[in-house]
Write a protein that holds these residues in place. Sequence first.
Motif, mmCIF file in Angstrom:
data_model
loop_
_atom_site.group_PDB
_atom_site.id
_atom_site.type_symbol
_atom_site.label_atom_id
_atom_site.label_comp_id
_atom_site.label_asym_id
_atom_site.label_seq_id
_atom_site.Cartn_x
_atom_site.Cartn_y
_atom_site.Cartn_z
ATOM 1 N N PHE A 32 0.846 -1.181 0.000
ATOM 2 C CA PHE A 32 0.000 0.000 0.000
ATOM 3 C C PHE A 32 0.884 1.234 0.000
ATOM 4 O O PHE A 32 2.036 1.197 0.444
ATOM 5 C CB PHE A 32 -0.962 0.020 1.199
ATOM 6 C CG PHE A 32 -0.280 0.022 2.545
ATOM 7 C CD1 PHE A 32 0.074 1.207 3.183
ATOM 8 C CD2 PHE A 32 0.003 -1.176 3.191
ATOM 9 C CE1 PHE A 32 0.697 1.201 4.417
ATOM 10 C CE2 PHE A 32 0.632 -1.200 4.433
ATOM 11 C CZ PHE A 32 0.976 0.005 5.052
ATOM 12 N N ALA A 33 0.352 2.323 -0.524
ATOM 13 C CA ALA A 33 1.080 3.592 -0.558
ATOM 14 C C ALA A 33 0.082 4.706 -0.293
ATOM 15 O O ALA A 33 -0.669 5.113 -1.178
ATOM 16 C CB ALA A 33 1.763 3.792 -1.909
ATOM 17 N N GLY A 34 0.064 5.151 0.951
ATOM 18 C CA GLY A 34 -0.838 6.217 1.361
ATOM 19 C C GLY A 34 -0.088 7.314 2.084
ATOM 20 O O GLY A 34 1.062 7.629 1.740
ATOM 21 N N LEU A 35 -0.745 7.889 3.085
ATOM 22 C CA LEU A 35 -0.111 8.971 3.835
ATOM 23 C C LEU A 35 1.196 8.526 4.470
ATOM 24 O O LEU A 35 1.313 7.404 4.956
ATOM 25 C CB LEU A 35 -1.035 9.440 4.963
ATOM 26 C CG LEU A 35 -2.322 10.177 4.630
ATOM 27 C CD1 LEU A 35 -2.977 10.638 5.923
ATOM 28 C CD2 LEU A 35 -2.074 11.354 3.722
ATOM 29 N N ARG A 36 2.162 9.444 4.481
ATOM 30 C CA ARG A 36 3.355 9.219 5.288
ATOM 31 C C ARG A 36 3.827 10.550 5.836
ATOM 32 O O ARG A 36 3.583 11.613 5.239
ATOM 33 C CB ARG A 36 4.464 8.520 4.508
ATOM 34 C CG ARG A 36 5.170 9.346 3.471
ATOM 35 C CD ARG A 36 6.171 8.485 2.703
ATOM 36 N NE ARG A 36 7.017 9.268 1.824
ATOM 37 C CZ ARG A 36 8.223 9.720 2.161
ATOM 38 N NH1 ARG A 36 8.697 9.474 3.369
ATOM 39 N NH2 ARG A 36 8.952 10.416 1.301
ATOM 40 N N ALA A 37 4.463 10.495 6.986
ATOM 41 C CA ALA A 37 4.917 11.711 7.653
ATOM 42 C C ALA A 37 6.434 11.766 7.671
ATOM 43 O O ALA A 37 7.105 10.761 7.951
ATOM 44 C CB ALA A 37 4.381 11.766 9.080
ATOM 45 N N LEU A 38 6.984 12.945 7.362
ATOM 46 C CA LEU A 38 8.414 13.207 7.520
ATOM 47 C C LEU A 38 8.568 14.031 8.779
ATOM 48 O O LEU A 38 8.167 15.202 8.841
ATOM 49 C CB LEU A 38 8.940 13.967 6.300
ATOM 50 C CG LEU A 38 8.707 13.319 4.932
ATOM 51 C CD1 LEU A 38 9.253 14.213 3.819
ATOM 52 C CD2 LEU A 38 9.353 11.944 4.875
ATOM 53 N N ASP A 39 9.116 13.415 9.828
ATOM 54 C CA ASP A 39 9.240 14.100 11.109
ATOM 55 C C ASP A 39 10.161 15.304 10.993
ATOM 56 O O ASP A 39 11.250 15.221 10.400
ATOM 57 C CB ASP A 39 9.783 13.154 12.180
ATOM 58 C CG ASP A 39 8.786 12.068 12.554
ATOM 59 O OD1 ASP A 39 7.600 12.215 12.200
ATOM 60 O OD2 ASP A 39 9.198 11.082 13.199
ATOM 61 N N ALA A 40 9.749 16.401 11.592
ATOM 62 C CA ALA A 40 10.549 17.626 11.522
ATOM 63 C C ALA A 40 11.906 17.438 12.187
ATOM 64 O O ALA A 40 12.918 17.975 11.717
ATOM 65 C CB ALA A 40 9.789 18.782 12.174
ATOM 66 N N GLU A 41 11.951 16.668 13.274
ATOM 67 C CA GLU A 41 13.219 16.514 13.990
ATOM 68 C C GLU A 41 14.253 15.741 13.176
ATOM 69 O O GLU A 41 15.453 15.783 13.489
ATOM 70 C CB GLU A 41 12.998 15.844 15.358
ATOM 71 C CG GLU A 41 12.393 14.463 15.320
ATOM 72 C CD GLU A 41 10.872 14.479 15.412
ATOM 73 O OE1 GLU A 41 10.314 13.473 15.885
ATOM 74 O OE2 GLU A 41 10.252 15.492 15.004
ATOM 75 N N ALA A 42 13.803 15.021 12.120
ATOM 76 C CA ALA A 42 14.735 14.282 11.268
ATOM 77 C C ALA A 42 15.129 15.071 10.025
ATOM 78 O O ALA A 42 15.925 14.591 9.219
ATOM 79 C CB ALA A 42 14.103 12.951 10.853
#
Length: 676
Positions: free
Chosen positions: A472-482
């Motif tokens: 599946f390929a849906g929402l993903r988050a890029l954490d600001a701290e990274a």
Amino acid sequence: METTRRTFLTLAATTSALALLPVDAAVAQGTAAGSALRPASARGRRLTNLAHLRFLLADVPVAASDTHTTEGIAERPVVRAPWTYADTDGAGGYRPVGGGTRDAATGYWSQGAYNADDIARAAVVFLRDWRATGDPQSRDDARDVLRSLAFLQTVSGPNAGRVVLWQQEDGTLTPSAIPVELPDPSDSAESYWLARTVWAFGEGYTAFRTEDPAFAEFLRARLHLCLDALARESLGRAGQWVRSDGRDLPAWLIAGGADATAEAMLGLAAAAEAGDDRSRTALQTYAEGVAAMATDPEQGWPFGAVLPWTGSLGFWHAWGAAAPEALARAGGVLRRPDLSAAAVADAARFTPQVLTSGGPHNAWAPLPAEAQIAYGAHGRVAGALQAASAGGEGLRVIAGLAAGWFFGANTAGVPVYDPATGVTFDGVETDGRVNRNSGAESTIHGLLTMQLLDANPDVARLATSITGLSSFAGLRALDAEAARLSPGCTVERPADGAWTGEGNLAGGAFVRVPEGEWVEFDLTEPGGVLHGLVWRQAADAGTAVWEARRGGRRLWSTETAAGGTGDRGLTEADGMLVPQLLGGGLPDGPVTVRCTSRGDLRLDALVVQPRVTTAVYATTGGAAVLYANATAEQQRVAPLAPGAGTAYDESGAPRGNGTPGGRVRVRGRGFTVTRR
């Protein structure tokens, strides 16, 4: 069983004597037949099997008092109720378990053996089975369980009409359980269990009207007693509004929840169709409140979902999310297309996002997380099927894909329902661990789903053909701290953890970005839609300026608020954590997105939604693929698996060939499903 929503976030899908076993552990055997769980392969037989639910039923002695009684108690001082939990016994069967811990001296559970929530929902299962099959045993089971539920309802005094939640094996009521649940005592205010009592009494009244008019009239009187209690609280606040982070929300939802209110609406709709005018009036009032919790899919997150709770604008849960089903049902009964439209948006726009993000995770708070359980999976199936009557036939396909969760399309990749025994596992974790216990709630919602499949053979054929979720390929988050941080930024991890009072910080941290400082994200995947996840404050905190660049060229720039949510109102904490739709999309190829603070910014993450989100299902006949378009423009993408399909618009209506010229065509805001 219910918990508070905050507890739910951290203790999702737990039960007493919880047994989480590795995926490769031996699968649990059926209660009676002793057969391992497996997908249904024999077509032409019913998926619904009440054996395990009947195994959970116990005879409960009851004695009349000034405040608690039931129909025919003098002649039949025994009722029937399902045990709350059932743990695997290590020998191929199950062991009934109550809630909390058991006192060795008294034999009492700190909560109880049986509870009104499960009693009410079990009654609905038996009623629907009787109406579908004419089985007299299901009729008798329904009567006995409804009598049990009626005994838990307080019939006199200041709490008349409300319901005690817990009961011990000897029939003793436990108004105040340990740990404390609200309201305390459990019949001191309206509650989720009162809402579910309305559901059961409404469907019971409708079912018994012809078979046993006297019992039906008893149930209608008890339903009206529920409405008397609700009139003193939520119904009495009709037309009033509460403040939630600067937004006005309906004050007349049961216990502040569209989730609880929606389940009551199912019973009210049944009674209204049977001619009960009082139920019709209450249905209309509650439906308008639940519809006011709907979101605009054009504004991004949560993509048309009906929010379940007035306590947070950034929190949706799959757990008991019956709002689309109830709104579509109410829309039909009341002839209100506006109610049906809200249901269609939830089913046609949001449910595809749920499926392409890995399935019915218990919580979007605001990002998909937590375990997956039958309660949440059933809600997606029931909502899509009911909304299909107002939308299009594509919602029946969505329902079939959603029901595939029970047959392997889950994080564990294993069947969690066994049609040979009626066992439904208690859930699967995000890492694939399986809770192989099978308590009342899981059993009930598994069976409610199977009843829908039995009534809709086309949906059942698709669901039972599914053996797993390949990708599946849906929402993903890029954490600001990274991400890359300018020198003045600091990473902060709240001492209380990720929970803010209304949602969960991605990664349990955020980046404080002072005036003029910035955070930079590098993106390399194909284009999509971007949301900035900022922990906004109640007071004005300036803005965040977002820019997308490729090389030295700026592609677009947009601005979002860093604060200014306004009066927190009834929420637990100032501010809110809700993804904000950014004005510019994400083109294909490598892009850098920079967020620059123009105030006091608390940045949690950059949320990426592919232009076309996808879920690939393994089936007995090859792959089935769901493609959901997050944009307003038609998309043509390379197929992820061989097959032909139909393109559907944003209401689920078919709009022609979905695979012209070997490419997959996905209409703007719509979806396409391909199959071999």
